[in-house]
Design a protein around this motif. Structure first.
Motif, PDB file in Angstrom:
ATOM      1  N   SER A  69      -5.801   5.365 -43.903  1.00 15.30           N
ATOM      2  CA  SER A  69      -5.273   4.113 -44.442  1.00 15.30           C
ATOM      3  C   SER A  69      -3.756   4.208 -44.617  1.00 15.30           C
ATOM      4  CB  SER A  69      -5.916   3.806 -45.794  1.00 15.30           C
ATOM      5  OG  SER A  69      -5.490   4.758 -46.763  1.00 15.30           O
ATOM      6  N   THR A 112       3.831   7.995 -40.800  1.00 13.84           N
ATOM      7  CA  THR A 112       2.715   7.150 -41.255  1.00 13.84           C
ATOM      8  C   THR A 112       1.988   6.528 -40.059  1.00 13.84           C
ATOM      9  OG1 THR A 112       4.287   5.341 -41.582  1.00 13.84           O
ATOM     10  CG2 THR A 112       3.709   6.641 -43.510  1.00 13.84           C
ATOM     11  N   ALA A 127       3.848   3.027 -52.111  1.00 10.84           N
ATOM     12  CA  ALA A 127       2.401   2.993 -51.888  1.00 10.84           C
ATOM     13  C   ALA A 127       1.662   2.319 -53.033  1.00 10.84           C
ATOM     14  CB  ALA A 127       1.878   4.413 -51.684  1.00 10.84           C
ATOM     15  N   PHE A 128       2.145   2.525 -54.273  1.00  7.78           N
ATOM     16  CA  PHE A 128       1.411   2.014 -55.432  1.00  7.78           C
ATOM     17  C   PHE A 128       2.002   0.736 -56.021  1.00  7.78           C
ATOM     18  CE2 PHE A 128       0.193   6.502 -55.305  1.00  7.78           C
ATOM     19  CZ  PHE A 128      -1.184   6.370 -55.372  1.00  7.78           C
ATOM     20  N   GLN A 146      -2.059   3.680 -47.375  1.00 12.03           N
ATOM     21  CA  GLN A 146      -1.752   4.426 -48.594  1.00 12.03           C
ATOM     22  C   GLN A 146      -1.931   5.924 -48.398  1.00 12.03           C
ATOM     23  OE1 GLN A 146      -4.031   2.543 -51.780  1.00 12.03           O
ATOM     24  NE2 GLN A 146      -2.166   1.536 -52.482  1.00 12.03           N
ATOM     25  N   ASP A 147      -2.987   6.343 -47.699  1.00  8.57           N
ATOM     26  CA  ASP A 147      -3.183   7.771 -47.433  1.00  8.57           C
ATOM     27  C   ASP A 147      -2.045   8.322 -46.568  1.00  8.57           C
ATOM     28  OD1 ASP A 147      -5.471   7.949 -48.908  1.00  8.57           O
ATOM     29  OD2 ASP A 147      -6.850   7.760 -47.212  1.00  8.57           O
ATOM     30  N   GLN A 153       1.012   7.213 -46.491  1.00  6.75           N
ATOM     31  CA  GLN A 153       2.210   7.304 -47.322  1.00  6.75           C
ATOM     32  C   GLN A 153       2.133   8.482 -48.290  1.00  6.75           C
ATOM     33  OE1 GLN A 153       2.294   3.229 -48.768  1.00  6.75           O
ATOM     34  NE2 GLN A 153       4.055   2.771 -47.448  1.00  6.75           N
ATOM     35  N   LEU A 154       0.928   8.830 -48.724  1.00  7.19           N
ATOM     36  CA  LEU A 154       0.775  10.018 -49.571  1.00  7.19           C
ATOM     37  C   LEU A 154       1.109  11.282 -48.775  1.00  7.19           C
ATOM     38  CD1 LEU A 154      -2.468   9.168 -51.601  1.00  7.19           C
ATOM     39  CD2 LEU A 154      -0.132   9.358 -52.473  1.00  7.19           C
ATOM     40  N   VAL A 175       3.124  -1.885 -51.665  1.00  8.07           N
ATOM     41  CA  VAL A 175       1.981  -2.178 -50.785  1.00  8.07           C
ATOM     42  C   VAL A 175       1.009  -3.164 -51.429  1.00  8.07           C
ATOM     43  CG1 VAL A 175      -0.053  -1.188 -49.658  1.00  8.07           C
ATOM     44  CG2 VAL A 175       2.162  -0.065 -49.427  1.00  8.07           C
ATOM     45  N   PRO A 176       0.556  -2.930 -52.671  1.00  7.57           N
ATOM     46  CA  PRO A 176      -0.396  -3.893 -53.244  1.00  7.57           C
ATOM     47  C   PRO A 176       0.241  -5.195 -53.728  1.00  7.57           C
ATOM     48  CG  PRO A 176       0.007  -2.105 -54.789  1.00  7.57           C
ATOM     49  CD  PRO A 176       0.697  -1.729 -53.518  1.00  7.57           C
TER      50      PRO A 176
END
Length: 407
Positions: free
Chosen positions: A259, A249, A166-167, A261-262, A264-265, A170-171
């Motif tokens: 989202s 997800t 996610a961190f 990322q959310d 995946q959290l 993804v970006p």
């Protein structure tokens, strides 16, 4: 099924005196690093789906390819190493994983993605049977505790993988997966030192007087029925878990419009709950018996899986944690129970059940992906909510608790 072990060398005295904590910690950390890498693949499914324009059936095929190479080879590796242990195979297996990672980071087509998934799965197929043997050798007779410590490392890695995805992935994109090759190299260094201990223990064991034959306390028919039941329970557990790890997800994004990322959290929280729950099953099973733990962990999760499809986002998070903690406690108990049913076959049993675990996860992902394409992602969770009812089969397992084998 052969319920009689060959003549085994006696275990070193110091193994019987207590747990080899540094070795057990090292093999657990190695399991963490191994499963962290493996969990990257499902964690980046949303990226791959968009980049390569994949449908859910292709996502399921990716998981199936990974899980099949991991599952089909594991029993074969286990049977081979029961006859002739191969300490340095752990480093070789991690090498397959490293190559798979590098290919995954540069893949430009769906067939190349499948190749990368297959190589990562092959690394897993070599790692799990031999590392389970190391954990048992380091257990000092506390097999449930050792298996739980070993398993919690793997589940912690599985939980951390999506968080890092996610961190980082993804970006920064698909190419950033190559950075995780450093994780594979670190695992190879740790495993090299574990294998030196493993090799020394094998030499020590061969120098000891040979022990008497060890037989199962049950008939072959009873063992065969019990192993079949345990496999069905693993099927129930891992088929349901596949619905979370591969599609949770997408479920959260579709139903609650969160989202990537959310989502995946939320997956990280679920996988973290699995890591926490794994630590419970083995030690509790050492104290009260494996069968009771299996009852609670498989059948006990049914009310929560039935409620999940009807919950809002807040309660979906709470229920996913409860499901993860309770369901995860099953595998350590099931695996130790199985090794006690078939003494002297640690590699074969570990390979069979780890392989079944991966295979059922892969089959579940493929079937559920097709179901999602035909209906909707929400339908997957309605269908899967009934799977833990298979836990009723636990009633037919032997009530008596087999004696633990210390070798």
């Amino acid at each position: 099924m052969d319920t009689k072990s060959p003549v085994l060398p006696a275990a070193p005295t110091r193994l019987a005196e207590g747990v080899a904590v540094p070795v057990l910690a090292a093999i657990s950390v190695s399991h963490l690093l191994n499963d962290l890498i493996q969990s990257l693949l499902p964690a980046i499914y949303p990226i791959l789906k968009e980049t390569f324009r994949l449908d859910f059936a292709q996502i399921g095929l990716l998981t199936l390819t990974f899980q099949l190479t991991a599952s089909l080879l594991q029993p074969l590796v286990g049977m081979a190493t029961d006859k002739r242990p191969q300490p340095f195979s752990l480093v070789v297996g991690m090498g397959f994983t490293l190559v798979g990672l590098l290919i995954l980071s540069r893949a430009g087509s769906f067939p190349v993605l499948l190749l990368a998934a297959a190589l990562i799965g092959m690394g897993s197929s070599v790692f799990h049977p031999e590392s389970s043997r190391v954990a048992r050798m380091a257990s000092g007779g506390r097999h449930g505790l050792a298996q739980s410590v070993f398993q919690v490392g793997g589940n912690a890695g599985t939980a951390i993988g999506p968080l890092l995805a996610a961190f980082i992935v993804v970006p920064m994109g698909q190419s950033s997966i190559a950075w995780f090759s450093a994780v594979a190299l670190l695992a190879m260094i740790i495993l090299f030192n574990v294998e030196r201990w493993y090799q020394a223990r094998l030499v020590d064991m061969r120098a000891k007087p040979r022990a008497v034959e060890v037989r199962s306390p049950h008939t072959r028919a009873r063992v065969a029925v019990s192993i079949t039941i345990l496999m069905l329970l693993v099927f129930s557990k891992n088929f349901y878990t596949a619905s979370i790890t591969s599609y949770f997800t997408f479920y959260l994004i579709s139903k609650f419009q969160v989202s990537v990322q959310d989502a995946q959290l939320h997956l990280f929280i679920f996988l973290g709950a699995i890591a926490a729950g794994t630590m419970l099953g083995g030690p509790i099973g050492d104290r009260i018996g494996r069968k009771y733990v299996i009852w609670i962990s498989i059948l006990g999760v049914l009310p929560f899986t039935l409620a999940l499809p009807y919950a809002n986002l807040f309660w979906t998070g709470i229920l996913s944690v409860l499901i993860g903690v309770i369901l995860a406690s099953a595998f350590s108990a099931i695996l130790v129970y199985a090794t006690e049913l078939v003494p002297g076959r640690v590699g074969m049993v570990a390979g069979l059940f780890f392989g079944l675990s991966f295979g059922m996860g892969g089959l579940g992902a493929a079937v559920l992906g097709q179901l999602a394409d035909w209906t909707s992602i929400e339908t997957v969770y309605y269908v899967c909510s009934f799977l833990p009812a298979i836990g009723l089969l636990t009633y037919f397992l032997p009530n008596e608790r087999p004696k633990a084998l210390t070798a």
